[in-house]
Design a protein around this motif. Structure first.
Motif, PDB file in Angstrom:
ATOM      1  N   THR A  51       0.728  -1.431  -0.094  1.00 20.45           N
ATOM      2  CA  THR A  51      -0.105   0.030  -0.092  1.00 20.45           C
ATOM      3  C   THR A  51       0.780   1.216   0.000  1.00 20.45           C
ATOM      4  O   THR A  51       0.594   2.206  -0.820  1.00 20.45           O
ATOM      5  N   THR A  85       2.421   1.708  -3.266  1.00 18.57           N
ATOM      6  CA  THR A  85       1.413   2.091  -4.441  1.00 18.57           C
ATOM      7  C   THR A  85       1.110   3.684  -4.306  1.00 18.57           C
ATOM      8  O   THR A  85       1.083   4.188  -5.287  1.00 18.57           O
ATOM      9  N   LEU A 122      -1.100  -2.578  -5.358  1.00 23.36           N
ATOM     10  CA  LEU A 122      -2.323  -3.309  -5.027  1.00 23.36           C
ATOM     11  C   LEU A 122      -3.001  -4.120  -5.910  1.00 23.36           C
ATOM     12  O   LEU A 122      -3.482  -5.229  -5.638  1.00 23.36           O
TER      13      LEU A 122
END
Length: 529
Positions: free
Chosen positions: A297, A300, A481
């Motif tokens: 995350t 990302t 993700l």
């Protein structure tokens, strides 16, 4: 002296309203026969397709889907055969496609996120019981051999045996049942050469002796003689247990979607069940998954932000440079600058993956004199390579957008600021950039959302690697993700569609929140207009 009134029939009053009968006649005469026939044919095709889908859904006991299709079909017929309702005729196709390709997909993904659907849990309980009984079969000791004749039919191979003076026919889908010899004319008997050519199909064919799974199946190794095989497992439908006849271990349905023994061991395959929020709970509480999800995350967000920032500033810089009227050959430079935009993203990723190869890539061999720089295998260098390639692919778009936005800003503003003593940097920072962001800000938000789910460049360049060894999932240093969702759902021997769907819902929520906040912030820029 007033002019005499014209006779009522001498001229046509353009404001005079037609009678209802005349209006219907005019409408009917204006509608061509060809368009009516085309409408009837298209609606008939839609109805035929819908009927096929409804009967298929009913056959699979999907009553909700069948009802939805029926309602949509009725609405289509009413709208297109009803006079008037012109707006609905144009809006209905887009609405239906929106429901099918957006609402249904999101809804179905949400449904899967609350199940254990995945490897070993991709069917219902009845199919799981049947599969367990068939996959654990062994030849019955001392079972007599059945003379068998192999046939090839429309549905594949079939067996014919003789039992109690009666011919029985069966295939992989249907158990042995009496057959009329005359009906065998629809089948082709396999000769010896055919048996040799299709030996793998012949030996893998299993035909149930009856509808009772306990009687087992017949299998043949030579296409001439078949032997009885029965399962080492026995299923008690009353107690809802599966017993291993060799060890005596009893497996029960404990509500986890698989027959489970007292020691926790399970029989696979299991079946799909509703697990509530277990997939979301695993994502945030399981240490092996939580750590990987957190690192992915963070990367990302970093990847999406750095990609948007780098492409925007490079595109803006080139737009300012090439927008200068004093520069010669501006058209040629502009064409060269947008060439990367003509490359498909997946193709660009593959090309750069070859150029950045450690051993024989163009970058190492030519630009760095044969150095062995691990561009794609070192975690940090791989992240830099992903950002670099995405910059190469993405800056032409920002260049085009910024060029158009700069050219739309009135030149009088810059001239007035110059007269007031403003320097070029001040003119850009205080006048041009705010006006530029008015039109570019929504595109920056959409670009962020696109790069947040930029699967192509990640998977084509690095496949998400290099692999993170301490992660409980198949995840790499450059995975974002969306590529993590792909790996969980489709890569490896254990595919967990439920967990992947939970990740997808998390991504949807994150992107939605970011977009809402961003669009609220950009409202402040509208005052600049």
């Amino acid at each position: 002296m007033t002019a005499p009134e014209a006779p009522p029939n001498s001229t046509e009053d353009p404001k005079r309203k037609l009678s209802p009968a005349a209006q219907r006649f005019a409408h009917a005469s204006s509608t061509s026969l060809g368009s009516t026939l085309i409408k009837i044919i298209l609606v008939a095709l839609v109805d035929a397709t819908a009927l096929f889908a409804i009967f298929t859904a009913i056959g699979r006991e999907a009553w909700l889907i069948a009802s939805v299709i029926a309602v949509i079909t009725v609405v289509i017929n009413v709208v297109y055969f009803k006079k008037g309702w012109l707006p609905a005729k144009y809006l209905l196709p887009g609405t239906i496609f929106l429901l099918i390709f957006q609402v249904f997909v999101i809804g179905y993904t949400g449904y899967i996120a609350f199940t254990n659907y995945g490897s070993g849990h991709n069917s219902d309980k009845a199919d799981a019981v049947s599969s367990l009984l068939q996959s654990n079969q062994e030849r019955v000791a001392g079972s007599p051999g059945f003379p068998v004749t192999m046939y090839n039919g429309a549905d594949g191979l079939a067996m014919v045996i003789e039992r109690d003076g009666q011919q029985l026919l069966g295939d992989v889908d249907d158990a042995f049942a009496p057959v009329d010899p005359a009906s065998l004319e629809n089948y082709t008997q396999l000769k010896f050469a055919d048996l040799l050519g299709r030996q793998e199909e012949v030996t893998s064919l299993k035909v149930a002796l009856s509808d009772d799974p306990a009687e087992g199946t017949l299998r043949t190794s030579d296409g001439r003689t078949a032997y009885q095989y029965t399962s080492s497992l026995s299923y008690d439908s009353n107690a809802d247990t599966m017993t291993d006849q060799k060890t005596g271990t009893v497996y029960k349905d404990t509500g986890v979607g698989a027959f489970t023994a007292e020691d926790g061991s399970q029989l696979m395959p299991g079946w799909s069940i509703n697990v509530g929020f277990d997939n979301f709970t695993r994502a945030f509480t399981d240490s092996s998954i939580r750590g990987a999800l957190f690192s992915v995350t963070v990367w990302t967000f970093a990847f999406a932000f750095l990609s948007v920032a780098s492409t925007f500033f490079l595109g803006l810089f080139l737009a300012i440079v090439f927008n200068d009227m004093r520069m010669r050959g501006r058209k040629i430079y502009r064409v060269i600058s947008i060439l990367p935009y003509a490359f498909p993203a997946f193709l660009g990723g593959l090309v750069w993956a070859g150029m950045l190869n450690k051993d024989f890539g163009f970058v190492n061999q030519v630009l760095f004199g044969g150095a062995e720089i691990p561009w794609l295998t070192d975690p940090w260098l791989a992240k830099f390579a992903v950002l670099w390639v995405n910059l190469w692919l993405g800056f032409p778009y920002m260049f085009l957008v910024c060029t158009g936005a700069l050219q739309s800003i009135p030149q009088e503003l810059s001239e007035a600021a110059t007269i007031d003593g403003a320097k070029p940097l001040q003119i850009f920072r205080l006048i041009k950039l705010p006006l530029l962001l008015v039109s570019v800000a929504p595109l920056l938000i959409s670009s962020f959302a696109f790069n947040f789910n930029n699967f192509n460049i990640i998977y084509m360049l690095t496949e998400g690697g290099p692999r993170l060894e301490d992660a409980g999932l198949n995840v790499g240093a450059t995975d974002i993700l969306i590529s993590l969702v792909y790996k969980v759902a489709f890569v490896g021997s254990q595919r967990d569609y439920g967990l992947a769907s939970a990740f997808s819902i998390i991504i949807f929520v994150i992107v939605a929140i970011i977009s809402i906040i961003s669009f609220k912030q950009t409202k402040a820029l509208e005052e600049l207009n």
